[in-house]
Design a protein around this motif. Structure first.
Motif, PDB file in Angstrom:
ATOM      1  N   ARG A 151       0.863  -1.192   0.000  1.00 39.34           N
ATOM      2  CA  ARG A 151       0.000   0.000   0.000  1.00 39.34           C
ATOM      3  C   ARG A 151       0.894   1.234   0.000  1.00 39.34           C
ATOM      4  N   ALA A 152       0.517   2.232  -0.799  1.00 38.83           N
ATOM      5  CA  ALA A 152       1.263   3.488  -0.847  1.00 38.83           C
ATOM      6  C   ALA A 152       0.279   4.642  -0.956  1.00 38.83           C
ATOM      7  N   GLY A 153       0.631   5.747  -0.325  1.00 35.55           N
ATOM      8  CA  GLY A 153      -0.234   6.912  -0.376  1.00 35.55           C
ATOM      9  C   GLY A 153       0.557   8.205  -0.376  1.00 35.55           C
ATOM     10  N   ILE A 159       4.050   4.226   3.075  1.00 36.27           N
ATOM     11  CA  ILE A 159       4.274   2.917   2.466  1.00 36.27           C
ATOM     12  C   ILE A 159       4.001   1.859   3.523  1.00 36.27           C
ATOM     13  N   GLU A 160       3.250   0.822   3.152  1.00 32.33           N
ATOM     14  CA  GLU A 160       3.019  -0.327   4.031  1.00 32.33           C
ATOM     15  C   GLU A 160       3.146  -1.603   3.218  1.00 32.33           C
ATOM     16  N   MET A 161       3.783  -2.604   3.798  1.00 30.61           N
ATOM     17  CA  MET A 161       3.947  -3.895   3.144  1.00 30.61           C
ATOM     18  C   MET A 161       3.744  -5.002   4.168  1.00 30.61           C
ATOM     19  N   SER A 162       3.161  -6.114   3.717  1.00 25.97           N
ATOM     20  CA  SER A 162       2.960  -7.267   4.593  1.00 25.97           C
ATOM     21  C   SER A 162       3.130  -8.541   3.792  1.00 25.97           C
ATOM     22  N   ASP A 213       5.697  -7.465   8.640  1.00 29.11           N
ATOM     23  CA  ASP A 213       5.114  -6.204   8.186  1.00 29.11           C
ATOM     24  C   ASP A 213       6.204  -5.143   8.131  1.00 29.11           C
ATOM     25  N   ALA A 214       6.029  -4.169   7.269  1.00 27.09           N
ATOM     26  CA  ALA A 214       6.966  -3.048   7.191  1.00 27.09           C
ATOM     27  C   ALA A 214       6.213  -1.800   6.761  1.00 27.09           C
TER      28      ALA A 214
END
Length: 566
Positions: free
Chosen positions: A439-441, A489-492, A510-511
């Motif tokens: 996810r990015a915003g 930025i979110e990553m899983s 998760d990051a």
């Protein structure tokens, strides 16, 4: 003389060299059988011969010679001697109709769709499939009562061909009559007519009826939907037949409740009250309340299905909220509208607008009042196999929310968020699922300081980067409290495994990062990891996760809630 040994084995099959290609198919249909004596061996040989004869006939070998016997070995051996003979091919293919068709082109479409060609191997399954396809094409052409009569297949041993005649009962072709709605339905008759897929006088098509039924069922207001044609009157030629609509309404009122807990966000409880068919048009009213350590919320929304267009849902919504987080305190009232429209089978688009009046206080900017008018444009792709617990498929979405604010600050900005998630069962072990999220915003047009604190990006917590406190990732003020930023930025990544019964387990990493400027970056990426347990109920999984930071933090976080993390 009887042999006394006993063994389980398939009969010995003897085939000419030129037909060795059939051996695998024959071996597949023969079970292992016990031959304790010659009597049992002969019986097993006869049974194998019967099975082989059925197989060969289905494959086009109609002149096969099959001999079964047993040898008095130790143990006795069942033997089948198979001489398949020539493979028969399709010869003439004829379609006979009980009544003349109203359009000769229909017969051509049926013949073309049969996928049978003279000179091809005369496989039984192709004959059955061609007959079913012919009936389907007839119904699609306006013959709702079409069915297959007894077909005739003649095997010509002189030419090694099979000549097939399909006898089709067409009955009368049909045109739509009036839409007749059940008298005891609590739905306005005009509502059912508003999104019908056909017009009176048009030629019947079963796809019209199925689509119409799906649209009614999709409102969620009914336990069952039955759409059918009235009986055909006696006579010849076209029959005008009414469409009979019958529904069984589901429960008009439901109450649901949920709860969550995490070490950083505390306890939260929610309740949802739903009332369906408010105005006799399958409308749905939802009232919800949330009471949590960080948030109190009252929310209402009213859905109007098939709003001026099939499958479009129009929603009016409003809520009041009070939040008290480490980053900000907020009191707000919101009202808005949105329209959701499927674009394809897997793509849905949404447009909306809302107005919010709020008072937001944070350490940097103090207490400020805002009136914000914002829009919404959202496109989502989803081909996953389950909404709450996907095991296969892909999801993607882009959300654009332009806004203008008035009050203590005047600002214009655009908030953009994109996300991707994928789910894949491990080959050879469907109980293990690999899941990933990105996810990015970003926010364009206003500085982080000018934005209301609740409109900035934050990361950390059970719905973000586990292992960190809620809003615990990103820039902080002089007191060590989060201040949020303009990019995210979110990553899983998860490995999900079904263990025993309804229980499952998860290992995850998760990051995420939050930046004050508008461009997402990986320089300040924070990472957490952990394990979890899942209990799979009929409505979705209940999850419990334990996570710890791998960088930039300490301690252990615990999360309990309903549904997968993503």
């Amino acid at each position: 003389m009887l042999a006394t040994g006993s063994a389980f084995a398939a009969p010995e099959i003897r085939l000419p060299d030129e037909h060795e290609g059939l051996r695998e198919e024959i071996d597949r249909i023969l079970p292992d059988s016990e031959s304790g004596n010659l009597i049992e061996a002969r019986r097993n040989a006869r049974d194998a011969a019967r099975r082989i004869d059925q197989l060969l006939r289905s494959q086009g070998y109609y002149a096969a010679q099959i001999e079964s016997f047993a040898e008095a070995s130790e143990p006795p051996q069942a033997i089948v001697d198979v001489r398949p003979g020539p493979r028969f091919m399709f010869g003439s293919l004829t379609f006979d109709y009980s009544r003349p068709l109203y359009d000769p082109a229909i017969a051509e479409r049926i013949r073309a769709g049969a996928e049978l060609t003279s000179g091809e191997p005369a496989l039984a399954e192709k004959v059955v499939a061609a007959e079913a396809q012919a009936v389907t094409r007839l119904r699609e052409a306006g013959y709702p009562d079409a069915q297959a009569d007894r077909r005739r297949a003649v095997v010509d041993h002189a030419s090694d061909k099979m000549n097939v005649t399909f006898n089709l009962e067409t009955a009368r072709p049909a045109r739509y009559g009036e839409l007749v709605v059940c008298e005891d339905c609590n739905i306005r008759p005009g509502y059912f007519r508003s999104f019908s897929t056909f017009e009176e006088g048009e030629i019947y098509d079963p796809e019209d009826i199925q689509t119409y039924s799906d649209r009614i069922a999709g409102t969620g207001a009914f336990d069952s939907v039955d759409i059918k044609l009235a009986e055909a009157p006696e006579g010849e030629g076209w029959a005008r037949r009414d469409i009979l609509v019958s529904v069984e309404e589901g429960r008009t009122r439901t109450i649901e409740a949920g709860a969550s807990y995490s070490t950083s966000e505390g306890i939260g409880v929610e309740t949802l009250w739903t009332k369906r068919n408010i105005f006799g048009g399958a409308e749905t009213l939802r009232l919800s309340a949330k009471l949590a350590s960080l948030e109190r919320n009252l929310h209402a929304e009213l859905d109007f299905p098939h709003f001026f267009y099939p499958d479009r849902t129009f929603t009016v919504l409003g809520d009041v909220t009070q939040e008290e987080t480490d980053a900000f305190d907020r009191k707000a009232a919101t009202a808005g509208v949105r329209a959701e429209q499927p674009i394809t089978e897997y793509i849905v688009g949404t447009l909306g607008a809302e107005v919010e009046v709020s008072r937001v206080e944070d350490f940097q900017t103090g207490e400020r009042d805002f009136a914000i008018l914002s829009g919404l444009a959202d496109v989502r792709y989803d081909d996953t196999d389950d909404t709450l617990d996907p095991t296969e498929g892909f999801r993607a979405g882009v959300t654009l929310a332009p806004a203008t604010g008035f009050g203590d600050e005047e600002l214009v900005y655009l908030r953009a968020v994109t996300n991707f998630s994928t789910y894949k069962q491990v080959s050879g072990n469907p109980r293990i699922v690999l899941a990933g999220l990105f996810r990015a915003g970003t926010i364009f047009g206003a500085s982080a300081a000018d934005l209301p604190a609740d409109r900035r990006f934050y990361a950390g917590g059970g719905g973000s980067v586990r292992g960190f406190p809620y809003q615990g990732i990103g820039p902080e003020d002089a007191e060590g409290d989060p201040i949020g930023g303009r990019s995210l930025i979110e990553m899983s990544a998860e490995v999900r495994a079904k263990l025993r019964g309804r229980w499952g387990g998860v290992v995850f990493v998760d990051a995420g990062s939050v930046e004050r400027d508008g461009l997402p970056g990986f320089e300040n990426l924070q990472t957490g990891a952990g394990v979890g347990v899942r209990y799979h109920t009929d409505f979705g999984p209940i999850r419990g996760d334990v996570a710890f930071p791998l960088s930039g933090g300490d301690g252990v976080q615990i999360y309990l809630s309903i549904g997968q993390a993503f």
